[in-house]
Design an enzyme around this catalytic site. Sequence first.
Site, PDB file in Angstrom:
ATOM      1  N   THR A 182      38.115  59.780  31.615  1.00 42.39           N
ATOM      2  CA  THR A 182      39.315  59.659  30.651  1.00 42.39           C
ATOM      3  C   THR A 182      37.660  59.009  28.987  1.00 42.39           C
ATOM      4  N   ALA A 227      42.503  53.617  36.643  1.00 39.53           N
ATOM      5  CA  ALA A 227      43.849  53.525  35.853  1.00 39.53           C
ATOM      6  C   ALA A 227      43.323  53.725  34.460  1.00 39.53           C
ATOM      7  N   SER A 276      43.214  51.509  31.283  1.00 39.93           N
ATOM      8  CA  SER A 276      43.306  49.514  31.746  1.00 39.93           C
ATOM      9  C   SER A 276      43.636  49.117  30.450  1.00 39.93           C
ATOM     10  N   THR A 289      45.592  43.775  38.979  1.00 37.87           N
ATOM     11  CA  THR A 289      45.681  42.580  37.699  1.00 37.87           C
ATOM     12  C   THR A 289      46.469  41.141  38.336  1.00 37.87           C
ATOM     13  N   ASP A 290      45.599  40.282  37.814  1.00 40.30           N
ATOM     14  CA  ASP A 290      46.475  38.750  37.198  1.00 40.30           C
ATOM     15  C   ASP A 290      47.756  39.236  35.694  1.00 40.30           C
ATOM     16  N   GLU A 291      47.789  40.400  35.646  1.00 36.53           N
ATOM     17  CA  GLU A 291      48.455  40.302  34.473  1.00 36.53           C
ATOM     18  C   GLU A 291      49.657  41.026  35.137  1.00 36.53           C
ATOM     19  N   TYR A 342      50.900  48.447  30.262  1.00 34.30           N
ATOM     20  CA  TYR A 342      50.420  48.451  31.532  1.00 34.30           C
ATOM     21  C   TYR A 342      50.000  47.418  32.833  1.00 34.30           C
ATOM     22  N   SER A 343      50.983  46.196  31.981  1.00 30.06           N
ATOM     23  CA  SER A 343      51.159  45.183  33.835  1.00 30.06           C
ATOM     24  C   SER A 343      51.539  45.742  34.734  1.00 30.06           C
ATOM     25  N   LYS A 397      51.368  48.846  36.679  1.00 27.61           N
ATOM     26  CA  LYS A 397      50.528  48.257  37.661  1.00 27.61           C
ATOM     27  C   LYS A 397      51.191  47.281  38.735  1.00 27.61           C
ATOM     28  N   PRO A 419      37.523  40.137  15.088  1.00 25.30           N
ATOM     29  CA  PRO A 419      38.826  40.076  15.218  1.00 25.30           C
ATOM     30  C   PRO A 419      39.221  39.485  16.284  1.00 25.30           C
ATOM     31  N   ASN A 437      40.329  32.184  22.950  1.00 25.52           N
ATOM     32  CA  ASN A 437      39.713  33.274  22.901  1.00 25.52           C
ATOM     33  C   ASN A 437      38.882  32.388  21.875  1.00 25.52           C
ATOM     34  N   ARG A 453      49.078  40.536  18.984  1.00 29.59           N
ATOM     35  CA  ARG A 453      49.666  41.840  19.641  1.00 29.59           C
ATOM     36  C   ARG A 453      51.108  41.738  20.107  1.00 29.59           C
ATOM     37  N   HIS A 512      52.386  39.357  23.737  1.00 26.19           N
ATOM     38  CA  HIS A 512      50.359  39.149  24.243  1.00 26.19           C
ATOM     39  C   HIS A 512      50.856  37.926  25.144  1.00 26.19           C
TER      40      HIS A 512
HETATM   41  P1  NAD Z   1      38.250  51.458  32.853  1.00 26.26           P
HETATM   42  O1  NAD Z   1      39.025  51.206  31.968  1.00 26.26           O
HETATM   43  O2  NAD Z   1      36.626  50.772  32.428  1.00 26.26           O
HETATM   44  O3  NAD Z   1      38.040  52.551  34.262  1.00 26.26           O
HETATM   45  C1  NAD Z   1      38.873  53.129  34.063  1.00 26.26           C
HETATM   46  C2  NAD Z   1      38.122  54.614  35.422  1.00 26.26           C
HETATM   47  O4  NAD Z   1      39.206  55.404  35.666  1.00 26.26           O
HETATM   48  C3  NAD Z   1      37.498  55.857  33.843  1.00 26.26           C
HETATM   49  O5  NAD Z   1      36.267  55.675  34.614  1.00 26.26           O
HETATM   50  C4  NAD Z   1      38.670  56.573  34.056  1.00 26.26           C
HETATM   51  O6  NAD Z   1      37.809  57.742  33.756  1.00 26.26           O
HETATM   52  C5  NAD Z   1      39.182  56.582  35.532  1.00 26.26           C
HETATM   53  N1  NAD Z   1      40.264  57.599  35.005  1.00 26.26           N
HETATM   54  C6  NAD Z   1      41.459  56.660  34.399  1.00 26.26           C
HETATM   55  N2  NAD Z   1      42.140  57.317  34.749  1.00 26.26           N
HETATM   56  C7  NAD Z   1      42.015  58.217  35.594  1.00 26.26           C
HETATM   57  C8  NAD Z   1      42.997  59.790  36.525  1.00 26.26           C
HETATM   58  N3  NAD Z   1      44.344  59.912  36.575  1.00 26.26           N
HETATM   59  N4  NAD Z   1      42.019  59.717  38.194  1.00 26.26           N
HETATM   60  C9  NAD Z   1      40.514  59.575  37.748  1.00 26.26           C
HETATM   61  N5  NAD Z   1      40.383  58.845  37.186  1.00 26.26           N
HETATM   62  C10 NAD Z   1      40.778  58.076  36.099  1.00 26.26           C
HETATM   63  O7  NAD Z   1      39.105  49.817  33.859  1.00 26.26           O
HETATM   64  P2  NAD Z   1      38.487  48.656  34.515  1.00 26.26           P
HETATM   65  O8  NAD Z   1      38.339  47.578  33.876  1.00 26.26           O
HETATM   66  O9  NAD Z   1      37.272  49.169  35.318  1.00 26.26           O
HETATM   67  O10 NAD Z   1      39.130  48.435  35.775  1.00 26.26           O
HETATM   68  C11 NAD Z   1      39.116  49.251  36.894  1.00 26.26           C
HETATM   69  C12 NAD Z   1      41.006  48.537  37.700  1.00 26.26           C
HETATM   70  O11 NAD Z   1      41.057  46.643  38.046  1.00 26.26           O
HETATM   71  C13 NAD Z   1      41.845  49.169  36.887  1.00 26.26           C
HETATM   72  O12 NAD Z   1      43.228  49.114  38.663  1.00 26.26           O
HETATM   73  C14 NAD Z   1      42.411  47.842  36.341  1.00 26.26           C
HETATM   74  O13 NAD Z   1      43.820  47.243  36.150  1.00 26.26           O
HETATM   75  C15 NAD Z   1      41.699  46.984  37.099  1.00 26.26           C
HETATM   76  N6  NAD Z   1      42.010  45.253  36.505  1.00 26.26           N
HETATM   77  C16 NAD Z   1      40.760  45.439  35.733  1.00 26.26           C
HETATM   78  C17 NAD Z   1      40.521  44.095  35.246  1.00 26.26           C
HETATM   79  C18 NAD Z   1      39.443  43.789  34.006  1.00 26.26           C
HETATM   80  O14 NAD Z   1      39.581  42.534  33.835  1.00 26.26           O
HETATM   81  N7  NAD Z   1      38.986  45.194  33.071  1.00 26.26           N
HETATM   82  C19 NAD Z   1      40.965  42.827  35.617  1.00 26.26           C
HETATM   83  C20 NAD Z   1      41.724  42.963  36.348  1.00 26.26           C
HETATM   84  C21 NAD Z   1      41.964  44.315  36.893  1.00 26.26           C
HETATM   85  O1  DAU Z   2      44.145  39.837  32.949  1.00 29.51           O
HETATM   86  C1  DAU Z   2      43.242  41.144  34.119  1.00 29.51           C
HETATM   87  C2  DAU Z   2      43.398  41.757  32.175  1.00 29.51           C
HETATM   88  O2  DAU Z   2      42.396  41.839  31.511  1.00 29.51           O
HETATM   89  C3  DAU Z   2      42.716  43.320  33.302  1.00 29.51           C
HETATM   90  O3  DAU Z   2      44.102  43.620  34.407  1.00 29.51           O
HETATM   91  C4  DAU Z   2      43.331  44.073  32.059  1.00 29.51           C
HETATM   92  O4  DAU Z   2      42.642  45.640  32.081  1.00 29.51           O
HETATM   93  C5  DAU Z   2      42.091  43.910  30.754  1.00 29.51           C
HETATM   94  O5  DAU Z   2      41.830  44.744  30.138  1.00 29.51           O
HETATM   95  C6  DAU Z   2      41.847  42.355  30.602  1.00 29.51           C
HETATM   96  O6  DAU Z   2      43.762  42.866  29.610  1.00 29.51           O
HETATM   97  P1  DAU Z   2      43.342  41.719  28.675  1.00 29.51           P
HETATM   98  O7  DAU Z   2      44.567  42.602  27.542  1.00 29.51           O
HETATM   99  O8  DAU Z   2      43.620  40.419  28.412  1.00 29.51           O
HETATM  100  O9  DAU Z   2      42.176  41.919  27.863  1.00 29.51           O
HETATM  101  P2  DAU Z   2      41.643  42.275  26.312  1.00 29.51           P
HETATM  102  O10 DAU Z   2      39.964  42.735  26.072  1.00 29.51           O
HETATM  103  O11 DAU Z   2      42.211  43.858  25.532  1.00 29.51           O
HETATM  104  O12 DAU Z   2      42.107  41.112  25.322  1.00 29.51           O
HETATM  105  C7  DAU Z   2      41.332  39.415  25.696  1.00 29.51           C
HETATM  106  C8  DAU Z   2      42.335  38.849  24.644  1.00 29.51           C
HETATM  107  O13 DAU Z   2      42.090  38.888  23.629  1.00 29.51           O
HETATM  108  C9  DAU Z   2      43.558  38.994  25.034  1.00 29.51           C
HETATM  109  O14 DAU Z   2      44.258  37.662  24.673  1.00 29.51           O
HETATM  110  C10 DAU Z   2      44.035  39.561  23.019  1.00 29.51           C
HETATM  111  C11 DAU Z   2      42.704  38.943  22.185  1.00 29.51           C
HETATM  112  N1  DAU Z   2      41.962  40.315  22.004  1.00 29.51           N
HETATM  113  C12 DAU Z   2      41.426  40.773  21.734  1.00 29.51           C
HETATM  114  C13 DAU Z   2      40.674  42.361  21.227  1.00 29.51           C
HETATM  115  C14 DAU Z   2      39.904  43.128  22.091  1.00 29.51           C
HETATM  116  C15 DAU Z   2      41.178  39.297  20.845  1.00 29.51           C
HETATM  117  O15 DAU Z   2      41.759  38.593  19.715  1.00 29.51           O
HETATM  118  N2  DAU Z   2      41.117  40.362  19.530  1.00 29.51           N
HETATM  119  C16 DAU Z   2      40.821  42.210  19.948  1.00 29.51           C
HETATM  120  O16 DAU Z   2      39.698  42.344  19.278  1.00 29.51           O
END
Ligand code: NAD
Ligand code: DAU
Length: 334
Positions: free
Chosen positions: A36, A81, A83, A123-125, A150-151, A154, A205, A250, A274, A277
Amino acid sequence: MNLLVTGGAGFIGNNFIRYWLNKYPKDKILNFDKLTYAGHISSTRDFSQNNNYEFIKGDVCDAKAVDEAVKKTDTIVHFAAESHVDRSILDPLVFVHTNVMGTQVLLEAAVKYKINRFHHVSTDEVFGELKLGTNKKFNETTQYDPKSPYSASKAASDHLVRAYGKTYSLPITISNCSNNYGPFQDPEKFIPRAVTNLIDGKSVPIYGDGKYTRDWLYVEDHVRAIETILTKGKAGETYLIGGLTEDINNLEVVRMILKILNINGSYIKYVKDRAAHDRRYAVDWRKIHSKLKWKPMYGFDTWLEKTVEWYKNNEWWWRPLKKKAEVFYRNTEK
Ligand code: NAD
Ligand code: DAU
């Protein structure tokens, strides 16, 4: 092991595959990813020629393709996922498709082929939010209370995974971790967006008042935690994974990045908040520490410095993605 990794072209998935291929050179990995907007084949460049690695472009919602992939493997690590919370607010349906339906399709195949372990990365969300200024943390008994599409998706996937464990005796494990950061994270997420903006001399931002707090977990620590659960964890169990012991909001994160980059000035631009939020996340990771002996390798300062260094040295990777991320934000931050 013969691993099926879903979403291995995404941020955490590609870090997991790199780590695993290095540490377990006899194991095979099949990376099943739809590519994606969040999946980057460039993130797999350094291991794509490894003889024990195979890539299949496929959708976890496609039962036939999933069946073909699962039948070749004995262990599933499910990362795939949608995400990004901000995107889930604009377009929730694809989150339900991939995160809920996709997980169910994968679970069906896992039961059919009697997979040894189905590890679900969550996720913890799913627990909602904590109040600022308290010591409260999420733990394995915290009630689910998701607030974004999203959460919520999940949370639904976690329930399905547990239900398949109970109903069909599928050997499942679940991990709920906090916010990851580190190499190969798409610049749409907060830390890489802040770092890459500052490298370009632009402000960061900040949503709302910026006092939102996350429990930052370095991606390699997360990957080692999943390894620990796969090798030592008990089927049926859930483990929470976090990285910090103290709250860092942040605004403080941006200040730390400015310091690492040696930039004077505030470089902060307050933007619209957001919707719904979540104020604060904090994870109590004592279970995985006491039962399986996992802990983060270093503190936030050290890992953040390493992350900033990586973005400074790898413009080839993030520069093309940055443009796309900022097009998305141009429409949401008006
Ligand atoms: P990401 O968005 O970077 O990557 C998601 C990957 O899944 C991508 O490569 C995308 O192409 C693939 N994908 C999406 N839809 C798909 C589908 N229908 N079929 C097959 N592949 C598909 O996500 P990430 O940050 O690497 O997160 C990975 C996992 O960890 C997720 O399940 C997310 O919920 C969980 N998670 C992420 C965080 C974080 O901070 N990034 C924290 C907690 C949990
Ligand atoms: O807690 C785990 C989660 O963390 C994962 O499950 C999600 O996949 C992952 O995207 C992440 O979610 P958040 O919403 O916490 O992450 P994000 O990076 O989008 O934002 C982190 C914090 O920063 C949140 O309080 C929003 C704020 N933010 C984010 C962006 C992109 C800003 O203030 N400015 C920004 O430009």
